[in-house]
Design a protein around this motif. Structure first.
Motif, PDB file in Angstrom:
ATOM      1  N   CYS A   1       0.826  -1.218   0.000  1.00 25.42           N
ATOM      2  CA  CYS A   1       0.000   0.000   0.000  1.00 25.42           C
ATOM      3  C   CYS A   1       0.855   1.260   0.000  1.00 25.42           C
ATOM      4  O   CYS A   1       0.584   2.212  -0.743  1.00 25.42           O
ATOM      5  N   THR A   2       1.893   1.269   0.828  1.00 26.75           N
ATOM      6  CA  THR A   2       2.760   2.447   0.888  1.00 26.75           C
ATOM      7  C   THR A   2       3.442   2.695  -0.451  1.00 26.75           C
ATOM      8  O   THR A   2       3.537   3.838  -0.912  1.00 26.75           O
ATOM      9  N   SER A   3       3.895   1.629  -1.094  1.00 19.93           N
ATOM     10  CA  SER A   3       4.570   1.761  -2.390  1.00 19.93           C
ATOM     11  C   SER A   3       3.629   2.326  -3.446  1.00 19.93           C
ATOM     12  O   SER A   3       4.000   3.221  -4.217  1.00 19.93           O
ATOM     13  N   VAL A   4       2.406   1.808  -3.469  1.00 21.80           N
ATOM     14  CA  VAL A   4       1.424   2.284  -4.447  1.00 21.80           C
ATOM     15  C   VAL A   4       1.089   3.753  -4.211  1.00 21.80           C
ATOM     16  O   VAL A   4       1.054   4.561  -5.147  1.00 21.80           O
ATOM     17  N   PHE A   5       0.872   4.120  -2.951  1.00 16.29           N
ATOM     18  CA  PHE A   5       0.517   5.508  -2.635  1.00 16.29           C
ATOM     19  C   PHE A   5       1.645   6.472  -3.005  1.00 16.29           C
ATOM     20  O   PHE A   5       1.396   7.561  -3.532  1.00 16.29           O
ATOM     21  N   PHE A   6       2.882   6.078  -2.735  1.00 16.09           N
ATOM     22  CA  PHE A   6       4.008   6.941  -3.093  1.00 16.09           C
ATOM     23  C   PHE A   6       4.176   7.024  -4.608  1.00 16.09           C
ATOM     24  O   PHE A   6       4.560   8.070  -5.142  1.00 16.09           O
TER      25      PHE A   6
ATOM     26  N   MET B   1       6.889   3.190 -11.728  1.00 16.75           N
ATOM     27  CA  MET B   1       7.397   1.861 -11.373  1.00 16.75           C
ATOM     28  C   MET B   1       8.669   1.968 -10.534  1.00 16.75           C
ATOM     29  O   MET B   1       8.864   1.227  -9.566  1.00 16.75           O
ATOM     30  N   ASN B   2       9.524   2.893 -10.917  1.00 16.64           N
ATOM     31  CA  ASN B   2      10.776   3.086 -10.192  1.00 16.64           C
ATOM     32  C   ASN B   2      10.522   3.535  -8.762  1.00 16.64           C
ATOM     33  O   ASN B   2      11.137   3.024  -7.815  1.00 16.64           O
ATOM     34  N   VAL B   3       9.599   4.479  -8.594  1.00 15.26           N
ATOM     35  CA  VAL B   3       9.269   4.977  -7.254  1.00 15.26           C
ATOM     36  C   VAL B   3       8.660   3.868  -6.403  1.00 15.26           C
ATOM     37  O   VAL B   3       9.028   3.687  -5.236  1.00 15.26           O
ATOM     38  N   MET B   4       7.736   3.100  -6.984  1.00 15.68           N
ATOM     39  CA  MET B   4       7.096   2.022  -6.220  1.00 15.68           C
ATOM     40  C   MET B   4       8.112   0.965  -5.802  1.00 15.68           C
ATOM     41  O   MET B   4       8.093   0.487  -4.662  1.00 15.68           O
TER      42      MET B   4
ATOM     43  N   THR C   1      10.449   2.404  -3.101  1.00 11.99           N
ATOM     44  CA  THR C   1       9.716   2.563  -1.845  1.00 11.99           C
ATOM     45  C   THR C   1       9.499   1.214  -1.174  1.00 11.99           C
ATOM     46  O   THR C   1       9.594   1.100   0.056  1.00 11.99           O
ATOM     47  N   ALA C   2       9.228   0.186  -1.976  1.00 14.35           N
ATOM     48  CA  ALA C   2       8.927  -1.141  -1.431  1.00 14.35           C
ATOM     49  C   ALA C   2      10.080  -1.689  -0.590  1.00 14.35           C
ATOM     50  O   ALA C   2       9.882  -2.094   0.561  1.00 14.35           O
ATOM     51  N   TRP C   3      11.282  -1.687  -1.159  1.00 13.96           N
ATOM     52  CA  TRP C   3      12.371  -2.300  -0.388  1.00 13.96           C
ATOM     53  C   TRP C   3      12.816  -1.414   0.779  1.00 13.96           C
ATOM     54  O   TRP C   3      13.262  -1.913   1.817  1.00 13.96           O
ATOM     55  N   LYS C   4      12.637  -0.101   0.624  1.00 10.72           N
ATOM     56  CA  LYS C   4      12.973   0.786   1.742  1.00 10.72           C
ATOM     57  C   LYS C   4      11.972   0.634   2.885  1.00 10.72           C
ATOM     58  O   LYS C   4      12.347   0.648   4.064  1.00 10.72           O
ATOM     59  N   MET C   5      10.697   0.466   2.533  1.00 13.49           N
ATOM     60  CA  MET C   5       9.697   0.204   3.568  1.00 13.49           C
ATOM     61  C   MET C   5       9.925  -1.169   4.189  1.00 13.49           C
ATOM     62  O   MET C   5       9.616  -1.393   5.363  1.00 13.49           O
ATOM     63  N   GLY C   6      10.479  -2.090   3.395  1.00  8.87           N
ATOM     64  CA  GLY C   6      10.833  -3.399   3.941  1.00  8.87           C
ATOM     65  C   GLY C   6      11.883  -3.275   5.029  1.00  8.87           C
ATOM     66  O   GLY C   6      11.805  -3.933   6.074  1.00  8.87           O
ATOM     67  N   ILE C   7      12.860  -2.403   4.796  1.00  5.49           N
ATOM     68  CA  ILE C   7      13.899  -2.168   5.808  1.00  5.49           C
ATOM     69  C   ILE C   7      13.299  -1.512   7.048  1.00  5.49           C
ATOM     70  O   ILE C   7      13.587  -1.908   8.185  1.00  5.49           O
TER      71      ILE C   7
ATOM     72  N   LEU D   1      11.575  -6.679  -1.090  1.00  4.38           N
ATOM     73  CA  LEU D   1      12.521  -7.049  -2.146  1.00  4.38           C
ATOM     74  C   LEU D   1      11.818  -7.739  -3.315  1.00  4.38           C
ATOM     75  O   LEU D   1      12.162  -7.511  -4.477  1.00  4.38           O
ATOM     76  N   ILE D   2      10.826  -8.571  -3.006  1.00  3.98           N
ATOM     77  CA  ILE D   2      10.077  -9.243  -4.078  1.00  3.98           C
ATOM     78  C   ILE D   2       9.326  -8.220  -4.926  1.00  3.98           C
ATOM     79  O   ILE D   2       9.355  -8.265  -6.162  1.00  3.98           O
ATOM     80  N   PHE D   3       8.668  -7.277  -4.254  1.00  8.71           N
ATOM     81  CA  PHE D   3       7.924  -6.243  -4.985  1.00  8.71           C
ATOM     82  C   PHE D   3       8.868  -5.346  -5.774  1.00  8.71           C
ATOM     83  O   PHE D   3       8.545  -4.904  -6.883  1.00  8.71           O
ATOM     84  N   LYS D   4      10.048  -5.099  -5.216  1.00  9.05           N
ATOM     85  CA  LYS D   4      11.060  -4.307  -5.914  1.00  9.05           C
ATOM     86  C   LYS D   4      11.480  -5.002  -7.211  1.00  9.05           C
ATOM     87  O   LYS D   4      11.621  -4.358  -8.262  1.00  9.05           O
ATOM     88  N   ILE D   5      11.663  -6.304  -7.152  1.00  6.02           N
ATOM     89  CA  ILE D   5      12.065  -7.063  -8.345  1.00  6.02           C
ATOM     90  C   ILE D   5      10.988  -6.978  -9.422  1.00  6.02           C
ATOM     91  O   ILE D   5      11.278  -6.729 -10.599  1.00  6.02           O
ATOM     92  N   PHE D   6       9.732  -7.175  -9.023  1.00  7.39           N
ATOM     93  CA  PHE D   6       8.638  -7.104  -9.992  1.00  7.39           C
ATOM     94  C   PHE D   6       8.562  -5.716 -10.638  1.00  7.39           C
ATOM     95  O   PHE D   6       8.381  -5.594 -11.852  1.00  7.39           O
ATOM     96  N   CYS D   7       8.697  -4.675  -9.809  1.00  7.97           N
ATOM     97  CA  CYS D   7       8.628  -3.306 -10.334  1.00  7.97           C
ATOM     98  C   CYS D   7       9.805  -3.010 -11.256  1.00  7.97           C
ATOM     99  O   CYS D   7       9.653  -2.327 -12.274  1.00  7.97           O
ATOM    100  N   TYR D   8      10.974  -3.533 -10.904  1.00 12.18           N
ATOM    101  CA  TYR D   8      12.161  -3.307 -11.736  1.00 12.18           C
ATOM    102  C   TYR D   8      11.988  -3.938 -13.118  1.00 12.18           C
ATOM    103  O   TYR D   8      12.275  -3.312 -14.141  1.00 12.18           O
ATOM    104  N   VAL D   9      11.492  -5.170 -13.137  1.00 10.13           N
ATOM    105  CA  VAL D   9      11.287  -5.859 -14.416  1.00 10.13           C
ATOM    106  C   VAL D   9      10.233  -5.127 -15.247  1.00 10.13           C
ATOM    107  O   VAL D   9      10.394  -4.936 -16.457  1.00 10.13           O
TER     108      VAL D   9
END
Length: 225
Positions: free
Chosen positions: A118-123, A159-162, A165-171, A206-214
């Protein structure tokens, strides 16, 4: 192609990438009225592109029409395959070489999932727009009929922002979980399960980051190169 040239000319005005000499001619034709000059410029620019093959080729690069779905199919396959592999790894009992569904449920943590997704999508929406976010789906999976360079760049940016944000929110989630774990360590019966939950947020990120990167790379390679 003729109709698309009008779109190219219009987008050039929006991005302020105009031919100054042609704009002055349009202003003269419109007696200094900027609004009328805008439409006059579009007509002049289209006529100019129709007469100049090099300008037509340049305009053709600004609007891309997807002509196949192979990349979209591969995108779907990659996502399904990745989820399948992760699921198998989560439910497989390596000691007995058997599948244990209850074991896989230990890797499901709804609060962590919501925190990351949710945070990644909103950002992503905040950095671009709702329209750009919805385009992330159509552009990534090949459903877009007509795409401009500017639109493709916005989708790639979203996509880059999401992803970032995903892996940073993971941390962040992992640190929060670690702090809560240390505070409640004396009350926890199963330490291993608690540690697993602590790191789940990072795994989700990290999983969401990979999907967004691809997905971002697909948009860049398919629409911007």
């Amino acid at each position: 192609m003729h109709e698309e040239l009008y779109l190219v000319a219009y987008k050039d005005i929006e991005k302020k990438e105009i031919d100054e000499a042609l704009w002055l001619k349009a202003m003269a034709m419109a007696s200094g009225d900027k609004q009328r000059a805008k439409w006059a410029y579009i007509e002049l620019r289209v006529d100019q592109m129709l007469r100049d093959p090099s300008l037509r080729r340049s305009a053709g690069k600004k609007i891309r029409k997807p002509n196949h779905q192979s990349g979209a199919y591969m995108m779907w396959f990659s996502i399904v395959f990745s989820i399948a592999i992760i699921s198998i790894a989560a439910i497989l009992d390596f000691n007995n070489l058997a599948f244990d569904i209850t074991k896989g449920l230990k890797f499901l943590d709804i609060p962590s999932l919501l925190l990351v997704f949710c945070t990644s999508v909103f950002f992503g929406i905040a950095a671009t727009s709702w329209r750009t976010y919805w385009r992330c789906w159509t552009f990534t999976f090949g459903g877009a009929k007509k795409v401009t360079i500017n639109e493709a760049r916005s989708v790639a940016r979203c996509m880059n922002v999401m992803g970032n944000t995903a892996w940073k929110m993971g941390i962040v989630g992992t640190f929060i979980g670690g702090a809560l774990f240390l505070q409640s360590m004396g009350k926890i019966n199963n330490v291993n399960e608690a540690i697993t939950i602590v790191f789940l947020t990072l795994v989700y990120g990290l999983i969401f980051k990979i999907f967004c990167y691809v997905a971002e790379q697909r948009v860049v390679n398919y629409y911007l190169h």
